[in-house]
Scaffold this motif. Structure first.
Motif, PDB file in Angstrom:
ATOM      1  N   ILE A 138       0.886  -1.177   0.000  1.00  0.00           N
ATOM      2  CA  ILE A 138       0.000   0.000   0.000  1.00  0.00           C
ATOM      3  C   ILE A 138       0.916   1.217   0.000  1.00  0.00           C
ATOM      4  N   VAL A 155       1.203   7.016   4.251  1.00  0.00           N
ATOM      5  CA  VAL A 155       0.826   7.238   5.652  1.00  0.00           C
ATOM      6  C   VAL A 155       1.927   8.022   6.375  1.00  0.00           C
ATOM      7  N   LEU A 187       1.384  11.706   7.999  1.00  0.00           N
ATOM      8  CA  LEU A 187       1.692  11.966   9.409  1.00  0.00           C
ATOM      9  C   LEU A 187       2.701  13.085   9.555  1.00  0.00           C
ATOM     10  N   LEU A 207      -7.436   7.155  10.817  1.00  0.00           N
ATOM     11  CA  LEU A 207      -6.365   6.910   9.830  1.00  0.00           C
ATOM     12  C   LEU A 207      -5.859   5.483   9.960  1.00  0.00           C
ATOM     13  N   MET A 243      -5.968   2.675   7.090  1.00  0.00           N
ATOM     14  CA  MET A 243      -4.719   2.051   6.623  1.00  0.00           C
ATOM     15  C   MET A 243      -4.779   0.542   6.834  1.00  0.00           C
ATOM     16  N   PHE A 246       2.338  -4.733  11.693  1.00  0.00           N
ATOM     17  CA  PHE A 246       3.469  -4.172  12.437  1.00  0.00           C
ATOM     18  C   PHE A 246       4.765  -4.292  11.636  1.00  0.00           C
ATOM     19  N   VAL A 261       7.989   0.867   6.986  1.00  0.00           N
ATOM     20  CA  VAL A 261       7.675   2.260   6.638  1.00  0.00           C
ATOM     21  C   VAL A 261       8.485   3.199   7.544  1.00  0.00           C
ATOM     22  N   PHE A 262       8.532   2.854   8.843  1.00  0.00           N
ATOM     23  CA  PHE A 262       9.254   3.693   9.804  1.00  0.00           C
ATOM     24  C   PHE A 262      10.752   3.720   9.499  1.00  0.00           C
ATOM     25  N   LEU A 294       8.273  11.833  12.725  1.00  0.00           N
ATOM     26  CA  LEU A 294       7.324  10.711  12.577  1.00  0.00           C
ATOM     27  C   LEU A 294       7.173   9.986  13.907  1.00  0.00           C
ATOM     28  N   ILE A 306      -2.093   6.285  21.080  1.00  0.00           N
ATOM     29  CA  ILE A 306      -1.713   4.975  21.637  1.00  0.00           C
ATOM     30  C   ILE A 306      -1.185   5.222  23.049  1.00  0.00           C
ATOM     31  N   TYR A 336      10.618  -1.481  15.911  1.00  0.00           N
ATOM     32  CA  TYR A 336      10.865  -0.706  14.680  1.00  0.00           C
ATOM     33  C   TYR A 336      12.353  -0.479  14.496  1.00  0.00           C
ATOM     34  N   HIS A 389      -1.972  -5.988  20.718  1.00  0.00           N
ATOM     35  CA  HIS A 389      -2.667  -5.116  19.763  1.00  0.00           C
ATOM     36  C   HIS A 389      -4.090  -4.742  20.174  1.00  0.00           C
ATOM     37  N   MET A 437      -3.975  -2.084  22.691  1.00  0.00           N
ATOM     38  CA  MET A 437      -3.516  -0.801  22.123  1.00  0.00           C
ATOM     39  C   MET A 437      -4.699  -0.046  21.530  1.00  0.00           C
TER      40      MET A 437
HETATM   41  O1  LIG Z   1      -0.873   3.796   9.788  1.00  0.00           O
HETATM   42  C1  LIG Z   1      -0.190   3.107  10.501  1.00  0.00           C
HETATM   43  N1  LIG Z   1       0.356   1.936  10.117  1.00  0.00           N
HETATM   44  C2  LIG Z   1       0.073   1.397   8.789  1.00  0.00           C
HETATM   45  C3  LIG Z   1      -0.591   0.036   8.969  1.00  0.00           C
HETATM   46  C4  LIG Z   1      -0.752  -0.652   7.637  1.00  0.00           C
HETATM   47  C5  LIG Z   1       0.558  -0.741   6.872  1.00  0.00           C
HETATM   48  C6  LIG Z   1       1.202   0.630   6.681  1.00  0.00           C
HETATM   49  C7  LIG Z   1       1.393   1.327   8.023  1.00  0.00           C
HETATM   50  C8  LIG Z   1       0.150   3.518  11.932  1.00  0.00           C
HETATM   51  C9  LIG Z   1      -0.200   4.983  12.257  1.00  0.00           C
HETATM   52  C10 LIG Z   1       0.354   5.331  13.634  1.00  0.00           C
HETATM   53  C11 LIG Z   1      -0.015   6.752  14.039  1.00  0.00           C
HETATM   54  C12 LIG Z   1      -1.538   6.958  13.995  1.00  0.00           C
HETATM   55  C13 LIG Z   1      -2.078   6.608  12.610  1.00  0.00           C
HETATM   56  C14 LIG Z   1      -1.719   5.214  12.201  1.00  0.00           C
HETATM   57  N2  LIG Z   1       1.575   3.248  12.175  1.00  0.00           N
HETATM   58  C15 LIG Z   1       2.015   2.466  13.181  1.00  0.00           C
HETATM   59  C16 LIG Z   1       1.187   1.721  14.088  1.00  0.00           C
HETATM   60  C17 LIG Z   1       1.139   1.860  15.449  1.00  0.00           C
HETATM   61  C18 LIG Z   1       0.239   0.953  16.069  1.00  0.00           C
HETATM   62  C19 LIG Z   1      -0.389   0.141  15.157  1.00  0.00           C
HETATM   63  C20 LIG Z   1      -1.394  -0.868  15.470  1.00  0.00           C
HETATM   64  C21 LIG Z   1      -1.772  -1.796  14.491  1.00  0.00           C
HETATM   65  C22 LIG Z   1      -2.737  -2.751  14.806  1.00  0.00           C
HETATM   66  C23 LIG Z   1      -3.305  -2.788  16.083  1.00  0.00           C
HETATM   67  C24 LIG Z   1      -2.922  -1.857  17.052  1.00  0.00           C
HETATM   68  C25 LIG Z   1      -1.960  -0.894  16.751  1.00  0.00           C
HETATM   69  S1  LIG Z   1       0.134   0.477  13.575  1.00  0.00           S
HETATM   70  N3  LIG Z   1       3.340   2.418  13.205  1.00  0.00           N
HETATM   71  C26 LIG Z   1       3.779   3.184  12.169  1.00  0.00           C
HETATM   72  C27 LIG Z   1       5.078   3.465  11.729  1.00  0.00           C
HETATM   73  C28 LIG Z   1       5.252   4.264  10.618  1.00  0.00           C
HETATM   74  C29 LIG Z   1       4.131   4.804   9.939  1.00  0.00           C
HETATM   75  C30 LIG Z   1       2.816   4.526  10.387  1.00  0.00           C
HETATM   76  C31 LIG Z   1       2.663   3.720  11.488  1.00  0.00           C
END
Ligand SMILES: O=C(NC1CCCCC1)[C@H](C1CCCCC1)n1c(-c2ccc(-c3ccccc3)s2)nc2ccccc21
Length: 233
Positions: free
Chosen positions: A26, A30, A34, A47, A51, A90, A96-97, A109, A118, A130, A208, A211
């Motif tokens: 994808i 994102v 952010l 968001l 995502m 994750f 991505v991170f 970020l 969170i 990460y 998760h 969270m």
């Molecule tokens: O959009 C995101 N992730 C996409 C998922 C699909 C694949 C592409 C990435 C979120 C954002 C975080 C900030 C708020 C908006 C969402 N994200 C996370 C997550 C932290 C916690 C996460 C989670 C997942 C499942 C259950 C409980 C918690 S995912 N780590 C990131 C690191 C780098 C860029 C984005 C990142």
């Protein structure tokens, strides 16, 4: 000194997995989104659900391209997807991170994610993961194979024919092992370190649901697909 060589068949398998992985990535937007703005906890939660929903759809398409997956028992196909979706999320988030960004962007970020809603207690395990993924500097072949290996984990809950899943996972592990030896000749432990990340991924999986339900806002809304995948509501 072991002479490691990837066979033609293994190269073909790797190509199928990498092509599928690239076709079903994808957009990285994102991170860009952010970095552009500071969002409220509600906006960040929305968001994430957007995502996550599109990532699950992408994961299903990627998985259909794994040779042999569609020949598995249908309930087992569902059990493997359900069991690996959060870990794949994750793993993708970590990639991505860890992607190369202009100076200072990764710090912004990280800050945005820390303030996204969170709860604090999950930040350390999440960012430790990460950063440990980032330190591996994985090439895309390794990322694609690691994602396929995560999906093909035989001991997911409710998988009936574990041997059939092992028979699909083993060739992937063997290709990845050879790739690691060829890519990182001076680091014989690299393959073991890579697999160690999968263990760390399972611990994140464990957190998760909490969270999500502890996201700093009331009335967490989930789509039906995410209720299935996230064990919430
Ligand atoms: O959009 C995101 N992730 C996409 C998922 C699909 C694949 C592409 C990435 C979120 C954002 C975080 C900030 C708020 C908006 C969402 N994200 C996370 C997550 C932290 C916690 C996460 C989670 C997942 C499942 C259950 C409980 C918690 S995912 N780590 C990131 C690191 C780098 C860029 C984005 C990142």
């Amino acid at each position: 000194k072991e002479k490691v060589e990837i066979t033609k068949a293994q190269r073909a398998l790797m190509k199928v997995i990498v092509d599928a992985y690239n076709r079903h990535k994808i957009p990285q937007d994102v991170a860009k989104k952010l970095l552009q703005d500071q969002y409220s906890a509600e906006e960040n939660f929305l968001l994430l659900t957007e995502m996550a929903t599109s990532q699950v759809q992408v994961l299903v398409e990627f998985t259909k391209n794994i040779p042999g997956f569609l020949s598995l028992n249908h309930e087992d196909q569902i059990a493997l997807l359900k069991g690996s979706a959060v870990e794949a999320m994750f793993l993708r988030s970590a990639q991505v991170f860890s992607q190369k960004m202009p100076n200072g962007h990764t710090e912004v970020l990280e800050e945005r994610i820390r303030k996204s809603g969170i709860s604090e207690e999950f930040m350390t395990p999440m960012f430790n993961f990460y950063k440990s993924i980032g330190e591996l500097h994985m090439i895309e072949e390794e990322q694609a194979l690691l994602t396929a290996i995560t999906i093909l984990t035989p001991d997911r809950p409710f998988v009936k024919d574990q041997q059939a899943v092992e028979r699909l996972q083993e060739p992937m592990l063997e290709v990845l092992r050879k790739l690691c030896v060829l890519q990182h000749p001076q680091e014989p432990q690299y393959f073991a370190r890579l697999l160690g990340r999968l263990t760390e991924l399972r611990t994140l999986n464990h957190y998760h649901a909490e969270m999500l339900t502890s996201w700093r806002m009331n009335d967490h809304k989930f789509t039906p697909l995410l209720c299935e995948i996230w064990d919430v509501q």
